[in-house]
Structure formats: C-alpha cells, structure tokens
Design a protein around this motif. Sequence first.
Motif, PDB file in Angstrom:
ATOM      1  N   SER A  57       0.853  -1.195   0.000  1.00 59.98           N
ATOM      2  CA  SER A  57       0.000   0.000   0.000  1.00 59.98           C
ATOM      3  C   SER A  57       0.884   1.238   0.000  1.00 59.98           C
ATOM      4  CB  SER A  57      -0.856   0.000   1.269  1.00 59.98           C
ATOM      5  OG  SER A  57      -1.448   1.271   1.453  1.00 59.98           O
ATOM      6  N   LEU A  58       0.310   2.365  -0.459  1.00 62.51           N
ATOM      7  CA  LEU A  58       1.068   3.625  -0.340  1.00 62.51           C
ATOM      8  C   LEU A  58       1.373   3.947   1.125  1.00 62.51           C
ATOM      9  CD1 LEU A  58      -1.175   5.814   0.748  1.00 62.51           C
ATOM     10  CD2 LEU A  58      -1.585   6.198  -1.639  1.00 62.51           C
TER      11      LEU A  58
ATOM     12  N   PRO B  69      -0.160  -0.019  -4.054  1.00 66.34           N
ATOM     13  CA  PRO B  69      -1.237   0.723  -4.714  1.00 66.34           C
ATOM     14  C   PRO B  69      -1.624   1.962  -3.921  1.00 66.34           C
ATOM     15  CG  PRO B  69      -1.938  -1.533  -4.126  1.00 66.34           C
ATOM     16  CD  PRO B  69      -0.646  -1.267  -3.443  1.00 66.34           C
ATOM     17  N   GLY B  70      -2.044   2.969  -4.665  1.00 66.38           N
ATOM     18  CA  GLY B  70      -2.742   4.084  -4.039  1.00 66.38           C
ATOM     19  C   GLY B  70      -4.222   3.744  -4.001  1.00 66.38           C
ATOM     20  N   TYR B  71      -5.068   4.771  -3.992  1.00 69.82           N
ATOM     21  CA  TYR B  71      -6.510   4.557  -3.852  1.00 69.82           C
ATOM     22  C   TYR B  71      -7.063   3.969  -5.143  1.00 69.82           C
ATOM     23  CZ  TYR B  71      -5.568   7.259   0.272  1.00 69.82           C
ATOM     24  OH  TYR B  71      -5.028   7.673   1.464  1.00 69.82           O
TER      25      TYR B  71
ATOM     26  N   LEU C 257     -11.487  12.728  -0.878  1.00 67.18           N
ATOM     27  CA  LEU C 257     -10.294  11.919  -1.111  1.00 67.18           C
ATOM     28  C   LEU C 257      -9.758  12.126  -2.533  1.00 67.18           C
ATOM     29  CD1 LEU C 257      -8.350   9.714  -0.115  1.00 67.18           C
ATOM     30  CD2 LEU C 257     -10.018   8.007  -0.887  1.00 67.18           C
ATOM     31  N   VAL C 258     -10.656  12.094  -3.511  1.00 60.26           N
ATOM     32  CA  VAL C 258     -10.234  12.257  -4.915  1.00 60.26           C
ATOM     33  C   VAL C 258      -9.526  13.605  -5.091  1.00 60.26           C
ATOM     34  CG1 VAL C 258     -11.058  12.598  -7.282  1.00 60.26           C
ATOM     35  CG2 VAL C 258     -11.913  10.695  -5.938  1.00 60.26           C
ATOM     36  N   ALA C 259     -10.018  14.617  -4.384  1.00 62.62           N
ATOM     37  CA  ALA C 259      -9.427  15.957  -4.522  1.00 62.62           C
ATOM     38  C   ALA C 259      -7.966  15.974  -4.060  1.00 62.62           C
ATOM     39  CB  ALA C 259     -10.246  16.963  -3.717  1.00 62.62           C
ATOM     40  N   THR C 260      -7.566  15.019  -3.188  1.00 62.75           N
ATOM     41  CA  THR C 260      -6.176  14.989  -2.698  1.00 62.75           C
ATOM     42  C   THR C 260      -5.235  14.227  -3.650  1.00 62.75           C
ATOM     43  OG1 THR C 260      -6.395  12.895  -1.484  1.00 62.75           O
ATOM     44  CG2 THR C 260      -7.019  14.922  -0.300  1.00 62.75           C
ATOM     45  N   ILE C 261      -5.812  13.586  -4.666  1.00 61.39           N
ATOM     46  CA  ILE C 261      -4.999  12.763  -5.578  1.00 61.39           C
ATOM     47  C   ILE C 261      -4.600  13.614  -6.786  1.00 61.39           C
ATOM     48  CG2 ILE C 261      -4.962  10.681  -7.021  1.00 61.39           C
ATOM     49  CD1 ILE C 261      -7.248   9.581  -5.226  1.00 61.39           C
ATOM     50  N   PRO C 262      -3.307  13.802  -7.051  1.00 60.13           N
ATOM     51  CA  PRO C 262      -2.920  14.613  -8.203  1.00 60.13           C
ATOM     52  C   PRO C 262      -3.587  14.169  -9.509  1.00 60.13           C
ATOM     53  CG  PRO C 262      -1.030  14.305  -6.797  1.00 60.13           C
ATOM     54  CD  PRO C 262      -2.138  13.464  -6.201  1.00 60.13           C
TER      55      PRO C 262
ATOM     56  N   GLY D  24      -1.032   7.467  -8.563  1.00 63.79           N
ATOM     57  CA  GLY D  24      -1.556   8.699  -9.179  1.00 63.79           C
ATOM     58  C   GLY D  24      -0.893   9.958  -8.661  1.00 63.79           C
ATOM     59  N   GLY D  25       0.283   9.798  -8.046  1.00 62.86           N
ATOM     60  CA  GLY D  25       1.043  10.968  -7.606  1.00 62.86           C
ATOM     61  C   GLY D  25       0.815  11.389  -6.154  1.00 62.86           C
ATOM     62  N   VAL D  26       0.131  10.558  -5.373  1.00 62.17           N
ATOM     63  CA  VAL D  26      -0.217  10.957  -3.990  1.00 62.17           C
ATOM     64  C   VAL D  26       1.023  11.184  -3.121  1.00 62.17           C
ATOM     65  CG1 VAL D  26      -1.291  10.177  -1.837  1.00 62.17           C
ATOM     66  CG2 VAL D  26      -2.495   9.892  -4.001  1.00 62.17           C
TER      67      VAL D  26
END
Length: 253
Positions: A143-144, A186-188, A207-212, A246-248
Amino acid sequence: MDLQVEGKTALVTGASKGIGFATAAALAAEGARLVVNARDAAGLEAAAERLRATGADVVAIAGDVSNARQIKALLAATKERAGAPDILVSNAGGPPAGAAALLDDAAWAKGYDLTLMSAVRLARGVLPAMRAAGWGRIVFVTSLSVKEPVANLTLSNAFRAGVTAFSRTLASEVAEHGVTVNAVAPGYTATERLDELFADDYARARLVATIPAKRFADPAEVASAVAYLCSVQAGYVTGQTLLVDGGVVGSTY
Ligand SMILES: NC(=O)c1ccc[n+]([C@@H]2O[C@H](COP(=O)([O-])OP(=O)(O)OC[C@H]3O[C@@H](n4cnc5c(N)ncnc54)[C@H](OP(=O)(O)O)[C@@H]3O)[C@@H](O)[C@H]2O)c1
C-alpha cells in the motif's frame, strides 16, 4: 511487450476480486497458468470461470492466507494440481481500520497473521522450488501507506512496513538464484475495499481531490505493474517497491 511468462505457473492469493483478480487476469492474458485463491469458495469459482472464459488455464483453491495451516494446504494443492509456482503474487484483504491508541492485542495478532505472516509464509513456501529452478518472481501487494502512513489504518501502516522490510531483506538473499522479490504499493484503487473504507460520496470526493491524478486507480493499472515485475524483462529489478498511486506520495525518494 510480451512478458514471457507463457506456460509459467502463477499463484495469486486474494484473487476473486479487486487488485488480485485484475492481477490474475493480467497474467492469464500473458499465457500464464493461474492458481487463484480467496476464502469464499463460491466467489472464487465464479472469478475462475470469468478467467477461463478468456481461454485461461485456471485452478481455484479456496483458503484463508491468515492461517498457517491453510497456507500449507494451499501450497500442497497448488503443487499437486498445477506444479510448483514460478510466480507468487501475495495479496489479501486489508486489515480493519482502527486508531493507533485503541486497537487491542487481539486486533494486532489478527493483523500480524493476515498482513505480515501471510507474506512471509507464502514466500517461504514457494522459494525452495524457485531456487532449485533458478528462476522465480515474488511480488507482495502492499500500500502507499509504506511511504506515508494513512490516518486510522494503523495495522496496515505497521505490518506493511514489515512486509516491505522482509521483501527487501529476502531479495538480497535469493537474487543469485534468479529469484526477484518486489512489492507493488497501490494508491486509492476502485475496489470493494475502497468502498468499505470510504462509504459516503462526500468522503470519496474529498479523497479524490487529494490525488494529483484526480481519480482512483483502475485495478488493472495496479495489475499491470505487478505483471511487469513478474516478467522475464524485470529480472534485474529486485528489492523494490513500485508505487502506483496517481502521484499521492510527494517525496523525492
Ligand atoms: N483498494 C485500495 O484502494 C487499496 C489501496 C492500498 C492498498 N490496498 C491493499 O491491496 C490489497 C487488495 O485490495 P483490494 O482493494 O483489491 O481488496 P478487495 O477488493 O477487498 O479484495 C480482496 C480479495 O482478497 C480476498 N481475501 C481477503 N482476505 C483473505 C484471506 N484472509 N485469505 C485469502 N483471500 C482473502 C478476497 O476474497 P474473500 O473475501 O473471498 O477471501 C478478495 O478476493 C489489500 O491488502 C488492500 O488493503 C488496497
């Protein structure tokens, strides 16, 4: 790119859904012979049927990888029905969430067996045949959280760090035998696990808003990274954690 795993036997645990299923599908598409595992036999058989419908050679063996005895049985049945695995993808459901200050000993013991010892026991079980063959691939799905702890996912944060250290240590021990040992973090990712952890729309949107990348990963995107690490071409890549997030995680290293 042809990953050159045609005819190799791949054992993928936690493979009836989500990232595990997508990984089994990715390896099957490359011509590997699959052994898939999960606890619920009916759900597993349905997943195996979906893979077989694509022409894949698939054996389904139900069992709980948090249980040492069931891992032994899984490995014995795998050997008998499909041959010793050339490839192991160690994956399972994530441990339950819980605050660091509040989880009791029983929760810690369960998390230890599910997340850390499943990886250790599965890897130990497949290694002798891989060493003897002079070729093997082991990939742990982590996991991340191994790079940046996730709030309230105490058990995942703690035990996946352990899996990562185990993976790195084992990688150096077995490299000379043609066996690589890596992790995919994995990330989300859009799976049932994510639905459980982030049930309401507001929490998901935040949560999605925090993912680049501004979206969740498709399980197939995580599976592609796992499949690459199982390839012949990845033979000189070992002891690594490949983030698919995804860049988190924003750190340089
Ligand atoms: N989705 C994410 O956003 C995300 C992010 C980071 C890390 N991860 C981690 O990646 C892994 C896979 O996640 P996922 O989202 O694909 O999970 P998922 O959708 O919940 O699927 C989990 C799979 O593992 C099986 N499983 C669960 N416990 C098991 C056990 N004890 N023994 C054998 N099989 C077991 C499940 O089937 P049965 O229930 O029938 O056993 C199912 O096939 C988890 O460890 C998760 O924590 C996920």
